[in-house]
Design a protein around this motif. Structure first.
Motif, PDB file in Angstrom:
ATOM      1  N   MET A   1       0.849  -1.189   0.000  1.00  0.00           N
ATOM      2  CA  MET A   1       0.000   0.000   0.000  1.00  0.00           C
ATOM      3  C   MET A   1       0.894   1.252   0.000  1.00  0.00           C
ATOM      4  N   ASN A  73      -5.250   6.456  -8.985  1.00  0.00           N
ATOM      5  CA  ASN A  73      -5.477   6.326  -7.539  1.00  0.00           C
ATOM      6  C   ASN A  73      -4.600   5.270  -6.881  1.00  0.00           C
ATOM      7  N   PHE A  74      -3.987   4.422  -7.685  1.00  0.00           N
ATOM      8  CA  PHE A  74      -3.174   3.333  -7.139  1.00  0.00           C
ATOM      9  C   PHE A  74      -1.686   3.543  -7.365  1.00  0.00           C
ATOM     10  N   GLU A 139       2.255   5.369  -3.401  1.00  0.00           N
ATOM     11  CA  GLU A 139       1.556   4.094  -3.557  1.00  0.00           C
ATOM     12  C   GLU A 139       1.974   3.603  -4.937  1.00  0.00           C
TER      13      GLU A 139
ATOM     14  N   ASN B  36      -9.157  12.962  -1.507  1.00  0.00           N
ATOM     15  CA  ASN B  36     -10.436  12.845  -2.213  1.00  0.00           C
ATOM     16  C   ASN B  36     -11.533  13.278  -1.250  1.00  0.00           C
ATOM     17  N   PHE B 105     -15.665   7.370  -5.984  1.00  0.00           N
ATOM     18  CA  PHE B 105     -14.282   6.939  -6.253  1.00  0.00           C
ATOM     19  C   PHE B 105     -14.254   5.419  -6.361  1.00  0.00           C
ATOM     20  N   SER B 107     -12.427   3.542  -7.690  1.00  0.00           N
ATOM     21  CA  SER B 107     -11.093   2.963  -7.624  1.00  0.00           C
ATOM     22  C   SER B 107     -10.510   3.008  -6.216  1.00  0.00           C
ATOM     23  N   LEU B 108     -11.374   3.105  -5.206  1.00  0.00           N
ATOM     24  CA  LEU B 108     -10.869   2.931  -3.846  1.00  0.00           C
ATOM     25  C   LEU B 108     -10.117   1.605  -3.795  1.00  0.00           C
ATOM     26  N   THR B 109      -9.142   1.525  -2.949  1.00  0.00           N
ATOM     27  CA  THR B 109      -8.393   0.268  -2.827  1.00  0.00           C
ATOM     28  C   THR B 109      -9.318  -0.834  -2.310  1.00  0.00           C
TER      29      THR B 109
END
Lengths: 140, 140
Positions: A1, A73-74, A139, B36, B105, B107-109
């Motif tokens: 992460m 986002n990653f 990340e 965010n 969002f 694409s949250l983890t």
């Protein structure tokens, strides 16, 4: 992460960036504003017309600058540096910094382009932060 | 050149944004980090794993959030809002906010997606800022 960046990795983010978010403290409250900057390896250089941002940094010179590289986002990196606000008042130094800003940001407004040629223009305030701490997270 | 935004115009920038730069004060120093968020017309909602940002806001709840729309160097709008940090601890409220964040969002983890379904997940801290001041500037 999320992982911590090394100082060298955080410096890379600062080096490859052009826009950062300046943080300062105004009457005990946080204040954030985007700025264009150039970086010479030790200091961040920028400029501004007079206003709240300049008043704030004159009153409380401790500032931070956050710079990010976002792919998605990653996959992103964010660096945060700290320094103390210093105004550059020597005309030749001011002209030198404004010229470099103009090379980096050819879309400076016409007023600013004039200022780069005429460092005596009274309205332009040129400043730097000598970096004394740098951190970063990513990340990947 | 640069002009002040009305409160309504600054609210538009906040409404249409998804990412902002949170400013807080940590031991008297400024701290800036991108987040965010979602906005319900009165408050900014977001979430975070525990860490420096959460520790900072618990210690000094006064925060700002800066949101920008940049078309180019000559056409941009930037809004700045102020509020006080509040944690949302009621499980149904936490779940509700996390679900909305997940819609906004996607694409949250994976961990965060699980948290949205399981608001009892201990690691997720859900918070809001009730906005009490908003300003903005633009170049158009």
């Amino acid at each position: 992460m999320t992982k911590q960046l090394s100082e060298a990795e955080a410096l890379e983010v600062i080096k490859s960036g052009k826009v950062g978010h300046l943080g300062c403290v105004v009457n005990g409250e946080p204040y954030v504003v985007p700025i264009n900057y150039i970086f010479d390896g030790n200091s961040i250089y920028s400029h501004s017309l007079p206003g709240l941002k300049i008043d704030a940094m004159r009153a409380q010179p401790r500032v931070c600058l956050q710079v990010e590289e976002i792919e998605n986002n990653f996959r992103w990196r964010s660096a945060l540096l700290y320094g103390d606000y210093e105004e550059i008042r020597v005309p030749s130094d001011r002209r030198n910094v404004l010229s470099k800003l103009l090379v980096e940001f050819p879309s400076l407004t016409p007023v600013e382009s004039v200022m780069a040629k005429d460092a005596a223009a009274p309205d332009s305030i040129v400043f730097r932060f000598v970096i004394d701490r740098i951190t970063g997270v990513a990340e990947e």
